[in-house]
Scaffold this motif. Structure first.
Motif, PDB file in Angstrom:
ATOM      1  N   ALA A   1       0.817  -1.220   0.000  1.00 16.79           N
ATOM      2  CA  ALA A   1       0.000   0.000   0.000  1.00 16.79           C
ATOM      3  C   ALA A   1       0.851   1.271   0.000  1.00 16.79           C
ATOM      4  O   ALA A   1       0.614   2.169  -0.823  1.00 16.79           O
ATOM      5  CB  ALA A   1      -0.975  -0.021   1.173  1.00 16.79           C
ATOM      6  N   PRO A   2       1.855   1.394   0.887  1.00 14.86           N
ATOM      7  CA  PRO A   2       2.664   2.615   0.824  1.00 14.86           C
ATOM      8  C   PRO A   2       3.473   2.724  -0.465  1.00 14.86           C
ATOM      9  O   PRO A   2       3.730   3.822  -0.948  1.00 14.86           O
ATOM     10  CB  PRO A   2       3.573   2.542   2.048  1.00 14.86           C
ATOM     11  CG  PRO A   2       3.459   1.168   2.585  1.00 14.86           C
ATOM     12  CD  PRO A   2       2.203   0.579   2.049  1.00 14.86           C
ATOM     13  N   LEU A   3       3.853   1.598  -1.055  1.00 12.78           N
ATOM     14  CA  LEU A   3       4.567   1.660  -2.333  1.00 12.78           C
ATOM     15  C   LEU A   3       3.681   2.272  -3.414  1.00 12.78           C
ATOM     16  O   LEU A   3       4.157   3.064  -4.242  1.00 12.78           O
ATOM     17  CB  LEU A   3       5.038   0.267  -2.758  1.00 12.78           C
ATOM     18  CG  LEU A   3       6.159  -0.321  -1.919  1.00 12.78           C
ATOM     19  CD1 LEU A   3       6.408  -1.775  -2.323  1.00 12.78           C
ATOM     20  CD2 LEU A   3       7.422   0.497  -2.053  1.00 12.78           C
ATOM     21  N   ASN A   4       2.406   1.933  -3.396  1.00 14.52           N
ATOM     22  CA  ASN A   4       1.471   2.530  -4.362  1.00 14.52           C
ATOM     23  C   ASN A   4       1.338   4.028  -4.123  1.00 14.52           C
ATOM     24  O   ASN A   4       1.281   4.810  -5.078  1.00 14.52           O
ATOM     25  CB  ASN A   4       0.104   1.843  -4.282  1.00 14.52           C
ATOM     26  CG  ASN A   4       0.136   0.440  -4.810  1.00 14.52           C
ATOM     27  OD1 ASN A   4       0.952   0.094  -5.648  1.00 14.52           O
ATOM     28  ND2 ASN A   4      -0.754  -0.395  -4.314  1.00 14.52           N
ATOM     29  N   ARG A   5       1.293   4.449  -2.858  1.00 13.47           N
ATOM     30  CA  ARG A   5       1.200   5.883  -2.552  1.00 13.47           C
ATOM     31  C   ARG A   5       2.481   6.607  -2.955  1.00 13.47           C
ATOM     32  O   ARG A   5       2.446   7.744  -3.427  1.00 13.47           O
ATOM     33  CB  ARG A   5       0.880   6.092  -1.075  1.00 13.47           C
ATOM     34  CG  ARG A   5      -0.545   5.660  -0.723  1.00 13.47           C
ATOM     35  CD  ARG A   5      -0.954   6.074   0.680  1.00 13.47           C
ATOM     36  NE  ARG A   5      -0.170   5.442   1.732  1.00 13.47           N
ATOM     37  CZ  ARG A   5      -0.486   4.304   2.342  1.00 13.47           C
ATOM     38  NH1 ARG A   5      -1.589   3.652   2.021  1.00 13.47           N
ATOM     39  NH2 ARG A   5       0.284   3.819   3.291  1.00 13.47           N
TER      40      ARG A   5
ATOM     41  N   ASP B   1       7.139  14.984   1.003  1.00 13.68           N
ATOM     42  CA  ASP B   1       6.911  14.635   2.410  1.00 13.68           C
ATOM     43  C   ASP B   1       6.109  13.343   2.522  1.00 13.68           C
ATOM     44  O   ASP B   1       6.388  12.487   3.371  1.00 13.68           O
ATOM     45  CB  ASP B   1       6.184  15.766   3.142  1.00 13.68           C
ATOM     46  CG  ASP B   1       7.079  16.965   3.415  1.00 13.68           C
ATOM     47  OD1 ASP B   1       8.327  16.802   3.418  1.00 13.68           O
ATOM     48  OD2 ASP B   1       6.526  18.067   3.626  1.00 13.68           O
ATOM     49  N   LYS B   2       5.116  13.177   1.654  1.00 13.75           N
ATOM     50  CA  LYS B   2       4.310  11.950   1.655  1.00 13.75           C
ATOM     51  C   LYS B   2       5.153  10.750   1.237  1.00 13.75           C
ATOM     52  O   LYS B   2       5.004   9.654   1.789  1.00 13.75           O
ATOM     53  CB  LYS B   2       3.097  12.107   0.738  1.00 13.75           C
ATOM     54  CG  LYS B   2       2.060  13.064   1.290  1.00 13.75           C
ATOM     55  CD  LYS B   2       0.911  13.231   0.331  1.00 13.75           C
ATOM     56  CE  LYS B   2      -0.079  14.263   0.850  1.00 13.75           C
ATOM     57  NZ  LYS B   2      -1.166  14.516  -0.102  1.00 13.75           N
ATOM     58  N   ILE B   3       6.021  10.944   0.260  1.00 11.29           N
ATOM     59  CA  ILE B   3       6.894   9.853  -0.176  1.00 11.29           C
ATOM     60  C   ILE B   3       7.798   9.415   0.973  1.00 11.29           C
ATOM     61  O   ILE B   3       7.943   8.219   1.242  1.00 11.29           O
ATOM     62  CB  ILE B   3       7.721  10.280  -1.412  1.00 11.29           C
ATOM     63  CG1 ILE B   3       6.813  10.338  -2.645  1.00 11.29           C
ATOM     64  CG2 ILE B   3       8.901   9.336  -1.638  1.00 11.29           C
ATOM     65  CD1 ILE B   3       7.474  10.910  -3.880  1.00 11.29           C
ATOM     66  N   ILE B   4       8.395  10.370   1.666  1.00  6.64           N
ATOM     67  CA  ILE B   4       9.275  10.049   2.793  1.00  6.64           C
ATOM     68  C   ILE B   4       8.506   9.287   3.876  1.00  6.64           C
ATOM     69  O   ILE B   4       8.978   8.263   4.389  1.00  6.64           O
ATOM     70  CB  ILE B   4       9.912  11.333   3.352  1.00  6.64           C
ATOM     71  CG1 ILE B   4      10.872  11.924   2.322  1.00  6.64           C
ATOM     72  CG2 ILE B   4      10.617  11.065   4.681  1.00  6.64           C
ATOM     73  CD1 ILE B   4      11.291  13.359   2.594  1.00  6.64           C
ATOM     74  N   SER B   5       7.318   9.761   4.196  1.00  6.62           N
ATOM     75  CA  SER B   5       6.492   9.100   5.211  1.00  6.62           C
ATOM     76  C   SER B   5       6.124   7.674   4.793  1.00  6.62           C
ATOM     77  O   SER B   5       6.185   6.736   5.602  1.00  6.62           O
ATOM     78  CB  SER B   5       5.227   9.929   5.451  1.00  6.62           C
ATOM     79  OG  SER B   5       4.337   9.258   6.296  1.00  6.62           O
ATOM     80  N   ASN B   6       5.756   7.506   3.535  1.00  6.46           N
ATOM     81  CA  ASN B   6       5.360   6.182   3.055  1.00  6.46           C
ATOM     82  C   ASN B   6       6.549   5.234   2.942  1.00  6.46           C
ATOM     83  O   ASN B   6       6.388   4.030   3.113  1.00  6.46           O
ATOM     84  CB  ASN B   6       4.618   6.299   1.729  1.00  6.46           C
ATOM     85  CG  ASN B   6       3.188   6.702   1.941  1.00  6.46           C
ATOM     86  OD1 ASN B   6       2.378   5.912   2.401  1.00  6.46           O
ATOM     87  ND2 ASN B   6       2.858   7.949   1.643  1.00  6.46           N
ATOM     88  N   CYS B   7       7.735   5.767   2.668  1.00  8.27           N
ATOM     89  CA  CYS B   7       8.937   4.920   2.686  1.00  8.27           C
ATOM     90  C   CYS B   7       9.158   4.349   4.078  1.00  8.27           C
ATOM     91  O   CYS B   7       9.471   3.166   4.227  1.00  8.27           O
ATOM     92  CB  CYS B   7      10.159   5.714   2.233  1.00  8.27           C
ATOM     93  SG  CYS B   7      10.233   6.018   0.466  1.00  8.27           S
ATOM     94  N   GLN B   8       8.981   5.186   5.101  1.00  6.89           N
ATOM     95  CA  GLN B   8       9.138   4.709   6.470  1.00  6.89           C
ATOM     96  C   GLN B   8       8.069   3.670   6.810  1.00  6.89           C
ATOM     97  O   GLN B   8       8.357   2.653   7.441  1.00  6.89           O
ATOM     98  CB  GLN B   8       9.077   5.872   7.461  1.00  6.89           C
ATOM     99  CG  GLN B   8       9.334   5.447   8.885  1.00  6.89           C
ATOM    100  CD  GLN B   8      10.688   4.797   9.077  1.00  6.89           C
ATOM    101  OE1 GLN B   8      11.709   5.332   8.653  1.00  6.89           O
ATOM    102  NE2 GLN B   8      10.717   3.634   9.705  1.00  6.89           N
TER     103      GLN B   8
END
Length: 66
Positions: free
Chosen positions: A16-20, A46-53
């Protein structure tokens, strides 16, 4: 319930975060191509960084189950 169901859920949670991340990268590309406001690109980053975590955390859960 099969033995694979818990693992499948963990994989789904990591996907899911990979899709985001992909979606927000596309947004940044559009911002840069169309000379849109820089703050939209910064918000997407910022969203990419958060979703990577979040993805990293999900992958750690998968690792911990093995």
């Amino acid at each position: 319930m099969s033995d694979k169901e818990p693992l499948n859920k963990l994989v789904h949670d990591a996907r899911a975060p990979l899709n985001r991340i992909s979606m927000n990268a596309e947004l940044i590309k559009l911002v840069l191509e169309n000379d849109m406001p820089k703050d939209k690109a910064i918000a997407a980053l910022d969203k990419i960084i958060s979703n990577c975590q979040q993805c990293s955390d999900s992958l750690q859960k998968i690792s911990d189950t093995q």
